[in-house]
Design a protein around this motif. Structure first.
Motif, short mmCIF file in Angstrom:
data_model
loop_
_atom_site.label_atom_id
_atom_site.label_comp_id
_atom_site.label_asym_id
_atom_site.label_seq_id
_atom_site.Cartn_x
_atom_site.Cartn_y
_atom_site.Cartn_z
N LYS A 106 0.84 -1.19 0.00
CA LYS A 106 0.00 0.00 0.00
C LYS A 106 0.88 1.25 0.00
O LYS A 106 2.03 1.23 0.46
CB LYS A 106 -0.92 0.00 1.22
N TYR A 107 0.31 2.35 -0.49
CA TYR A 107 1.05 3.61 -0.54
C TYR A 107 1.61 3.99 0.83
O TYR A 107 2.77 4.39 0.96
CB TYR A 107 0.15 4.71 -1.08
N GLU A 108 0.79 3.82 1.86
CA GLU A 108 1.23 4.22 3.21
C GLU A 108 2.27 3.25 3.78
O GLU A 108 2.95 3.58 4.76
CB GLU A 108 0.03 4.33 4.15
N GLU A 109 2.43 2.08 3.19
CA GLU A 109 3.42 1.11 3.66
C GLU A 109 4.79 1.29 3.02
O GLU A 109 5.76 0.68 3.47
CB GLU A 109 2.92 -0.31 3.39
N ILE A 157 10.63 10.50 -1.37
CA ILE A 157 10.84 9.26 -2.09
C ILE A 157 10.05 8.15 -1.39
O ILE A 157 10.17 7.96 -0.18
CB ILE A 157 12.33 8.91 -2.14
N ASN A 158 9.23 7.47 -2.14
CA ASN A 158 8.45 6.34 -1.63
C ASN A 158 9.06 5.06 -2.19
O ASN A 158 9.00 4.81 -3.39
CB ASN A 158 6.99 6.47 -2.09
N GLN A 159 9.66 4.27 -1.33
CA GLN A 159 10.34 3.04 -1.77
C GLN A 159 9.40 1.85 -1.58
O GLN A 159 9.03 1.51 -0.46
CB GLN A 159 11.63 2.86 -0.98
N TYR A 160 9.00 1.22 -2.68
CA TYR A 160 8.08 0.08 -2.67
C TYR A 160 8.85 -1.24 -2.77
O TYR A 160 8.87 -2.03 -1.83
CB TYR A 160 7.10 0.17 -3.84
N LEU A 161 9.44 -1.48 -3.94
CA LEU A 161 10.25 -2.69 -4.13
C LEU A 161 11.67 -2.34 -3.71
O LEU A 161 12.48 -1.82 -4.49
CB LEU A 161 10.21 -3.15 -5.59
N HIS A 162 11.95 -2.58 -2.45
CA HIS A 162 13.20 -2.14 -1.81
C HIS A 162 13.56 -3.18 -0.76
O HIS A 162 12.67 -3.77 -0.13
CB HIS A 162 12.97 -0.76 -1.17
N PRO A 163 14.84 -3.47 -0.56
CA PRO A 163 15.22 -4.50 0.41
C PRO A 163 14.65 -4.32 1.80
O PRO A 163 14.49 -5.31 2.53
CB PRO A 163 16.76 -4.41 0.43
N ASP A 164 14.34 -3.09 2.22
CA ASP A 164 13.73 -2.89 3.53
C ASP A 164 12.24 -3.23 3.57
O ASP A 164 11.64 -3.27 4.64
CB ASP A 164 13.92 -1.43 3.97
N ILE A 165 11.64 -3.46 2.39
CA ILE A 165 10.21 -3.74 2.31
C ILE A 165 9.94 -5.20 1.97
O ILE A 165 9.09 -5.85 2.56
CB ILE A 165 9.54 -2.82 1.26
N LEU A 166 10.68 -5.73 0.98
CA LEU A 166 10.48 -7.11 0.56
C LEU A 166 11.69 -7.56 -0.24
O LEU A 166 12.51 -6.75 -0.68
CB LEU A 166 9.21 -7.26 -0.28
#
Length: 280
Positions: A145-148, A165-174
């Motif tokens: 989600k955007y807020e995640e 900067i909104n990091q989606y596919l990033h090592p800290d997320i997944l």
């Protein structure tokens, strides 16, 4: 499917405006009721513009033929990230169904099959931007989600580059094999992105510009640091940059863009910064 070939920096410095646009820019990625596909020979990146209307479902299998990728289905040896720039969307796969609100993202891992897309609102269709690269391992699908997304504030209004900067596919997320994706939003009064400029020889990068008003433009800067060029970019247009090129932009007003990277590593700050006095 549009195919973009790689290019040598010694050749690129001789390109005129039209040739630069042919080599680096995708102008019409999004068309209502269609899935448009761009295949780049730079790190085998594939960009997808998906804009389903509410009357029908768009199937990825119907536009991706086996011969183009030499596999039985698109993600047999690939992974993909998708960010929704429009109204609410539903993405169906053999592994599950995902609903994406505006600015939500979805990661689809290797071996995901039977992928289709639909919009939930006739007046506000989904605008789905996808990036896909080769993958060596299967990681779980995940809705972000955007807020995640991981939020990072950079720049300042004094330098006209205050941005989030909104990091989606990033090592800290997944976990992913190599694909990184995120979205940058410039604050009102800010027009510069990624300046001071940098290159990263270990990764290529793609910029999908959006939130550009019809009477505004962004000047995207590319090329070797000592041989810079620019391309005028408008709303929902895509720039694909080889690893040797800078990738920066200046708009006539604030705007947003989705960035995606693929290559040797996923270290976000692995960049070779260019001193301002060295740019030419």
């Amino acid at each position: 499917m549009k195919v973009l070939h790689n290019m040598h920096p010694n050749d690129t410095k001789h390109y005129d405006t039209e040739r630069l646009r042919e080599a680096f820019l995708c102008e019409e990625l999004f068309q209502l009721g269609k899935i448009n596909v761009v295949y780049s020979h730079i790190d085998r990146l594939v960009a997808l513009g998906i804009m389903p209307n509410s009357q029908e479902t768009l199937s990825l299998d119907e536009v991706i033929d086996k011969k183009s990728f030499g596999t039985d289905f698109f993600l047999q040896r690939r992974e993909m990230g998708i960010i929704n720039l429009g109204g609410a969307a539903v993405i169906d796969t053999q592994q599950g169904r995902y609903t994406l609100a505006h600015l939500d993202a979805l990661y689809l891992g290797k071996e995901t099959q039977n992928i289709s897309f639909s919009s939930l609102d006739t007046q506000n269709p989904a605008v789905l931007y996808g990036l896909s690269v080769p993958a060596h391992h299967q990681y779980p699908n995940k809705l972000i989600k955007y807020e995640e997304a991981r939020k990072v504030q950079l720049g300042s209004l004094a330098n006209a580059n205050a941005r989030r900067i909104n990091q989606y596919l990033h090592p800290d997320i997944l976990e992913t094999c190599q694909l990184c994706m995120g979205m940058t939003e410039l604050e009102k009064g800010s027009v510069w992105n990624t300046m001071p400029a940098h290159t990263h020889e270990r990764r290529m990068e793609a910029y999908l510009y959006f939130n550009i008003e019809p009477d505004q433009v962004v000047f995207h800067f590319l090329g070797e640091p000592t041989e810079t060029r620019h391309i005028v970019v408008r709303d929902k247009q895509l720039i694909i940059s080889p690893s040797w090129s800078i990738h920066s932009g200046c708009g006539t007003k604030n705007y947003s863009f989705v960035w995606g990277m693929a290559g040797e590593n996923q270290t976000f700050d692995d960049m070779d910064f260019i001193a301002m006095q060295d740019l030419r």
